[in-house]
Design a protein around this motif. Structure first.
Motif, PDB file in Angstrom:
ATOM      1  N   PRO A  33      48.725 -12.716  42.409  1.00 56.61           N
ATOM      2  CA  PRO A  33      49.590 -11.638  41.908  1.00 56.61           C
ATOM      3  C   PRO A  33      49.498 -11.425  40.396  1.00 56.61           C
ATOM      4  CG  PRO A  33      50.907 -13.504  42.682  1.00 56.61           C
ATOM      5  CD  PRO A  33      49.481 -13.783  43.061  1.00 56.61           C
ATOM      6  N   ALA A  34      49.253 -12.478  39.641  1.00 53.14           N
ATOM      7  CA  ALA A  34      49.146 -12.314  38.187  1.00 53.14           C
ATOM      8  C   ALA A  34      47.936 -11.454  37.833  1.00 53.14           C
ATOM      9  CB  ALA A  34      49.049 -13.681  37.511  1.00 53.14           C
ATOM     10  N   GLN A  35      46.814 -11.695  38.496  1.00 53.22           N
ATOM     11  CA  GLN A  35      45.616 -10.898  38.227  1.00 53.22           C
ATOM     12  C   GLN A  35      45.802  -9.465  38.730  1.00 53.22           C
ATOM     13  OE1 GLN A  35      42.961 -11.881  36.327  1.00 53.22           O
ATOM     14  NE2 GLN A  35      42.469  -9.703  36.447  1.00 53.22           N
ATOM     15  N   THR A  36      46.524  -9.294  39.815  1.00 47.60           N
ATOM     16  CA  THR A  36      46.809  -7.950  40.314  1.00 47.60           C
ATOM     17  C   THR A  36      47.617  -7.179  39.277  1.00 47.60           C
ATOM     18  OG1 THR A  36      46.733  -8.723  42.590  1.00 47.60           O
ATOM     19  CG2 THR A  36      47.860  -6.633  42.199  1.00 47.60           C
ATOM     20  N   TYR A  37      48.579  -7.847  38.656  1.00 50.46           N
ATOM     21  CA  TYR A  37      49.366  -7.220  37.591  1.00 50.46           C
ATOM     22  C   TYR A  37      48.452  -6.792  36.440  1.00 50.46           C
ATOM     23  CZ  TYR A  37      52.861  -6.492  33.970  1.00 50.46           C
ATOM     24  OH  TYR A  37      53.623  -5.937  32.975  1.00 50.46           O
ATOM     25  N   ALA A  39      45.282  -6.103  36.556  1.00 41.04           N
ATOM     26  CA  ALA A  39      44.429  -5.006  37.001  1.00 41.04           C
ATOM     27  C   ALA A  39      45.175  -3.676  36.993  1.00 41.04           C
ATOM     28  CB  ALA A  39      43.877  -5.293  38.398  1.00 41.04           C
ATOM     29  N   VAL A  40      46.395  -3.674  37.498  1.00 37.19           N
ATOM     30  CA  VAL A  40      47.182  -2.430  37.531  1.00 37.19           C
ATOM     31  C   VAL A  40      47.513  -1.988  36.110  1.00 37.19           C
ATOM     32  CG1 VAL A  40      49.374  -1.393  38.265  1.00 37.19           C
ATOM     33  CG2 VAL A  40      48.106  -2.864  39.839  1.00 37.19           C
ATOM     34  N   CYS A 105      37.900  -2.235  38.196  1.00 37.87           N
ATOM     35  CA  CYS A 105      38.945  -1.585  38.994  1.00 37.87           C
ATOM     36  C   CYS A 105      39.944  -2.570  39.582  1.00 37.87           C
ATOM     37  CB  CYS A 105      38.334  -0.734  40.095  1.00 37.87           C
ATOM     38  SG  CYS A 105      37.665  -1.643  41.503  1.00 37.87           S
ATOM     39  N   GLY A 106      39.548  -3.794  39.868  1.00 34.09           N
ATOM     40  CA  GLY A 106      40.464  -4.749  40.484  1.00 34.09           C
ATOM     41  C   GLY A 106      40.688  -4.482  41.959  1.00 34.09           C
ATOM     42  N   CYS A 107      39.832  -3.679  42.539  1.00 34.20           N
ATOM     43  CA  CYS A 107      40.006  -3.283  43.941  1.00 34.20           C
ATOM     44  C   CYS A 107      39.899  -4.463  44.895  1.00 34.20           C
ATOM     45  CB  CYS A 107      38.962  -2.233  44.307  1.00 34.20           C
ATOM     46  SG  CYS A 107      39.025  -0.770  43.256  1.00 34.20           S
ATOM     47  N   PHE A 108      38.999  -5.372  44.607  1.00 34.52           N
ATOM     48  CA  PHE A 108      38.799  -6.549  45.450  1.00 34.52           C
ATOM     49  C   PHE A 108      38.900  -7.799  44.584  1.00 34.52           C
ATOM     50  CE2 PHE A 108      36.865  -3.122  47.796  1.00 34.52           C
ATOM     51  CZ  PHE A 108      37.307  -3.353  49.084  1.00 34.52           C
ATOM     52  N   GLY A 109      39.991  -7.893  43.851  1.00 27.77           N
ATOM     53  CA  GLY A 109      40.215  -9.018  42.966  1.00 27.77           C
ATOM     54  C   GLY A 109      39.730  -8.712  41.562  1.00 27.77           C
ATOM     55  N   GLY A 110      40.047  -9.599  40.669  1.00 26.74           N
ATOM     56  CA  GLY A 110      39.661  -9.385  39.281  1.00 26.74           C
ATOM     57  C   GLY A 110      40.430  -8.226  38.701  1.00 26.74           C
ATOM     58  N   GLY A 111      39.764  -7.459  37.890  1.00 25.41           N
ATOM     59  CA  GLY A 111      40.399  -6.312  37.261  1.00 25.41           C
ATOM     60  C   GLY A 111      40.766  -6.618  35.837  1.00 25.41           C
TER      61      GLY A 111
END
Length: 166
Positions: A33-37, A39-40, A105-111
């Motif tokens: 979730p931290a990486q998703t944040y 990325a967004v 983009c963070g679409c499949f992780g990262g971002g």
């Protein structure tokens, strides 16, 4: 083999393919979730409060879409939701590219931020367009093999309720 059966098979591949996309992307985001944040937030279009909400909800929304498609429940409706979400993703990537942001983009992780020249906007847009075509197929022709909704529709027809199969 009838033409309808072949089209059902193509639809099944589209449904399962799109399910796999949502399940994979949602699971990766939910596990980090931290990486998703990050990325967004990298898209720089939402206020910080909204970034947290989107980053928190998005993985679970993607997982829900994936499970519903995997099971074949509400295929047309889920395909419409998928198409809408994919259009939002394409718009997000396009605006980031137009603004000269250097992000993954963070679409499949990262971002998040990347070095100049490491962006892959064209590939990301083409990939999402391919996923959008899968959703479009299911919007136009949601009938697929092994879908729970087929069994439900079949039981409605056999129960004498007058409901018809899609």
């Amino acid at each position: 083999m009838t033409r309808g059966r072949v089209l059902d098979g193509i639809g099944t591949l589209a449904r399962l393919g799109l399910a796999a996309v949502w399940l994979a992307s949602g699971l990766i985001k939910a596990l980090d979730p931290a990486q998703t944040y990050v990325a967004v937030r990298a898209y720089d279009v939402l206020p910080r409060e909204a970034v947290g909400v989107v980053a928190g909800v998005l993985p679970w929304f993607e997982l829900a879409l994936g499970v519903l498609l995997l099971l074949g429940i509400g295929t047309r409706a889920v395909a419409w939701l998928s198409a809408g979400l994919l259009l939002v993703f394409v718009a997000g990537v396009t605006q980031a590219w137009a603004r000269g942001l250097n992000i993954d983009c963070g679409c499949f992780g990262g971002g998040g931020a990347v070095a100049p020249g490491q962006t892959q906007y064209v590939q990301e847009i083409l990939r999402d367009t391919g996923f959008l075509l899968l959703a479009a197929w299911l919007i136009v022709r949601p009938r697929t093999l092994f879908a729970v909704e087929n069994r439900l529709a079949g039981s409605l027809v056999t129960s004498g309720s007058g409901a018809e199969r899609n």
